[in-house]
Design an enzyme around this catalytic site. Structure first.
Site, PDB file in Angstrom:
ATOM      1  N   GLY A 133       0.814  -1.206   0.000  1.00 24.01           N
ATOM      2  CA  GLY A 133       0.000   0.000   0.000  1.00 24.01           C
ATOM      3  C   GLY A 133       0.853   1.263   0.000  1.00 24.01           C
ATOM      4  N   THR A 134       1.942   1.225   0.729  1.00 21.55           N
ATOM      5  CA  THR A 134       2.803   2.406   0.832  1.00 21.55           C
ATOM      6  C   THR A 134       3.379   2.792  -0.527  1.00 21.55           C
ATOM      7  OG1 THR A 134       3.362   1.856   3.112  1.00 21.55           O
ATOM      8  CG2 THR A 134       4.886   3.323   1.951  1.00 21.55           C
ATOM      9  N   ASN A 188      -7.840   3.840   8.875  1.00 19.87           N
ATOM     10  CA  ASN A 188      -7.289   2.654   9.539  1.00 19.87           C
ATOM     11  C   ASN A 188      -7.401   2.712  11.060  1.00 19.87           C
ATOM     12  OD1 ASN A 188      -5.332   4.708   8.535  1.00 19.87           O
ATOM     13  ND2 ASN A 188      -3.973   3.713  10.008  1.00 19.87           N
ATOM     14  N   GLN A 227      -7.792  -0.143   3.560  1.00 20.36           N
ATOM     15  CA  GLN A 227      -8.661  -0.722   4.588  1.00 20.36           C
ATOM     16  C   GLN A 227     -10.019  -1.169   4.030  1.00 20.36           C
ATOM     17  OE1 GLN A 227      -8.069  -1.538   7.787  1.00 20.36           O
ATOM     18  NE2 GLN A 227      -5.991  -0.762   7.773  1.00 20.36           N
ATOM     19  N   SER A 259      -3.615  -3.178  -0.646  1.00 18.88           N
ATOM     20  CA  SER A 259      -2.509  -3.967  -0.111  1.00 18.88           C
ATOM     21  C   SER A 259      -2.977  -5.376   0.220  1.00 18.88           C
ATOM     22  CB  SER A 259      -1.965  -3.285   1.151  1.00 18.88           C
ATOM     23  OG  SER A 259      -0.955  -4.073   1.733  1.00 18.88           O
ATOM     24  N   HIS A 297      -1.711  -7.667   2.433  1.00 19.49           N
ATOM     25  CA  HIS A 297      -1.660  -8.220   3.785  1.00 19.49           C
ATOM     26  C   HIS A 297      -2.790  -7.743   4.684  1.00 19.49           C
ATOM     27  CE1 HIS A 297       0.211  -5.009   6.434  1.00 19.49           C
ATOM     28  NE2 HIS A 297       0.523  -4.507   5.250  1.00 19.49           N
ATOM     29  N   THR A 319      11.584  -7.632 -11.116  1.00 21.84           N
ATOM     30  CA  THR A 319      10.956  -8.919 -11.405  1.00 21.84           C
ATOM     31  C   THR A 319       9.736  -9.109 -10.515  1.00 21.84           C
ATOM     32  OG1 THR A 319      13.116  -9.772 -12.009  1.00 21.84           O
ATOM     33  CG2 THR A 319      11.402 -11.416 -11.544  1.00 21.84           C
ATOM     34  N   CYS A 356       2.266   5.941  20.784  1.00 17.22           N
ATOM     35  CA  CYS A 356       3.249   5.563  21.806  1.00 17.22           C
ATOM     36  C   CYS A 356       3.960   4.271  21.462  1.00 17.22           C
ATOM     37  CB  CYS A 356       2.557   5.355  23.149  1.00 17.22           C
ATOM     38  SG  CYS A 356       1.706   6.814  23.710  1.00 17.22           S
TER      39      CYS A 356
HETATM   40  C1  LIG Z   1      -1.664  -0.628   6.085  1.00 18.26           C
HETATM   41  C2  LIG Z   1      -2.020   0.630   5.384  1.00 18.26           C
HETATM   42  C3  LIG Z   1      -1.148   1.202   4.429  1.00 18.26           C
HETATM   43  C4  LIG Z   1       0.207   0.643   4.163  1.00 18.26           C
HETATM   44  O1  LIG Z   1       0.154  -0.586   3.441  1.00 18.26           O
HETATM   45  P1  LIG Z   1       1.473  -1.485   3.400  1.00 18.26           P
HETATM   46  O2  LIG Z   1       1.106  -2.590   2.436  1.00 18.26           O
HETATM   47  O3  LIG Z   1       1.703  -1.982   4.776  1.00 18.26           O
HETATM   48  O4  LIG Z   1       2.558  -0.637   2.874  1.00 18.26           O
HETATM   49  C5  LIG Z   1      -1.549   2.356   3.794  1.00 18.26           C
HETATM   50  N1  LIG Z   1      -2.740   2.922   4.039  1.00 18.26           N
HETATM   51  C6  LIG Z   1      -3.612   2.400   4.925  1.00 18.26           C
HETATM   52  C7  LIG Z   1      -4.924   3.063   5.147  1.00 18.26           C
HETATM   53  C8  LIG Z   1      -3.278   1.247   5.640  1.00 18.26           C
HETATM   54  O5  LIG Z   1      -4.137   0.761   6.530  1.00 18.26           O
END
Ligand SMILES: *Cc1c(COP(=O)(O)O)cnc(C)c1O
Length: 408
Positions: free
Chosen positions: A71-72, A151, A179, A199, A201, A237, A325
């Protein structure tokens, strides 16, 4: 001790079916999709099939879906790629104050390059007001980026309306849908989305793979230069097993979307109602109506978030605090501050995010443990003593007096 995992917004376990679909590509089917012999072509076919499955899930064409490392990277590519390719049209972008850091820190990087960014506020429920977007749009605005669902507090934005306003002004619309993808129905055409990040995961597939949807005709500069993968737009790749797993997870999510959404929503509401009835000095953070089906986020007064997390962890409950935190900083979360929480109660926040394996028994055990934990922590809190003696006011009572509905 039994572990109860209630942190699905942070990551999810890989489903058995997903792992099974991936395994051949770690083993005998290890070919490079760019190779022309059959071993490579089979890998290439697997990637093409995965692209089609994922595109179908959001009503896109396979050619509009590009794989990324998560996602990043998708957020970075959408914002930097769009800004760099379209700077001649204008250098102004609009986003919201409650975005994930993948968007916020990317915006800051663009500001250092000379782009201008407007950060829209949100209301007390964590929703962007369409009128604020209207007022912020300028002739030099090229891109608006508003997350589909938050999130931390789960608020779901009025995406269709925000995208329509954006298009009336001739700008493009990106949404970080990490999300929401695989959890909420999404149709990029019906909603008017030009760019969308997702994303793997967060939907029971492995870490390290994601996608960016790019509407046909939208121009993006490359983030990664190198080989001709992803039609020359994203070199390296392909992560074949990850991509295959991502598509398998999306296919399974699509097949059970409504029943699983409704099951989690009932559990979520059960948890919210129990807290609001049984735990004093509690406030629901975010909207109740426009909220992800798996998100519960509360602030509790007269306690510290870390104490709560540690006591819950000792009972096998994995949850996260609303403050940053845990990530080594003492600042409360930017999302909780943006919905108007004062520092005192932003620090005492807790997020429970449910998943496919969560049962009512798990939720009840977590709430029971939370009740005990809060009684223990408040017994040790000097501030709670002062409150009981009438020497300090309750911040949450003030929210209730001001008309915020979901408090106890
Ligand atoms: C987890 C998350 C990301 C980041 O995704 P990654 O695959 O961990 O880089 C970006 N945006 C939101 C809203 C997320 O919850």
């Amino acid at each position: 001790m039994k572990q109860i995992y209630l942190d699905h917004a942070s990551t999810t376990p890989v489903r058995a079916e997903v792992l099974e679909a991936m395994l051949p590509y770690f083993g005998g089917e290890f070919g490079n999709p760019s190779s022309i012999y059959p071993l490579g072509q089979r890998a290439s076919d697997a990637v093409a099939e995965a692209r089609e499955t994922l595109a179908n899930l959001i009503g896109a064409q396979p050619r509009e879906v590009f794989f990324t490392s998560g996602g990043t990277e998708a957020d970075n590519w959408a914002l930097k790629g769009f800004a760099h390719a379209n700077a001649a049209k204008g250098k102004h972008l609009i986003t919201s104050a409650i975005e994930h850091h993948a968007v916020l820190h990317t915006c800051e990087a663009l500001e250092h390059e000379g782009f201008e960014v407007t950060y829209l506020p949100v209301d007390e429920h964590g929703l962007v007001r369409p009128s604020d977007l209207k007022a912020a749009l300028r002739p030099d605005t090229i891109l608006v980026s508003i997350m589909f669902a938050n999130n931390e507090i789960g608020s779901i934005q009025p995406i269709e309306e925000l995208a329509a306003i954006t298009h009336e002004h001739g700008a493009a619309f990106h949404t970080d849908a990490v999300q929401a993808f695989g959890h909420e129905p999404i149709d990029v055409n019906a909603l008017g989305i030009d760019l969308l990040s997702a994303s793997a995961h967060k939907i029971y597939a492995p870490k390290g793979v994601g996608l960016l949807y790019v509407r046909k005709g939208v121009k993006l500069a490359n983030l990664l230069d190198g080989g001709q993968q992803e039609r020359g737009k994203r070199a390296t790749t392909e992560n074949v097993p990850g991509i295959v797993g991502f598509a398998k997870a999306a296919e399974l999510a699509a097949a059970e979307l409504t029943p699983e959404h409704d099951r989690q929503l009932a559990l979520r509401d059960h948890a919210i109602k129990r807290v609001l009835v049984e735990i004093p000095h509690a406030k629901l953070n975010g909207s109740w109506e426009n909220r992800l089906a798996n998100n519960v986020n509360f602030s509790f007064e007269f306690i510290e978030g870390e104490g709560m997390l540690l006591q819950l962890a000792a009972r096998g409950i994995c949850v996260s605090s609303g403050s940053a935190c845990t990530s080594g900083s003492l600042d409360p979360s930017h999302v909780l501050l943006a919905i108007g929480l004062p520092h005192e109660i932003a620090h005492g926040s807790l997020r429970l995010t449910l998943g496919r394996d969560t049962t009512q028994e798990d939720v009840d055990f977590a709430i029971d443990s939370l009740k005990t934990t809060l009684v223990n922590l408040r017994m040790m809190s000097p501030l709670y003593e002062d409150f009981k003696r009438g020497e300090v006011d309750s911040v949450i009572e003030r929210f209730a007096a001001d008309g915020f509905p979901y408090t106890n």
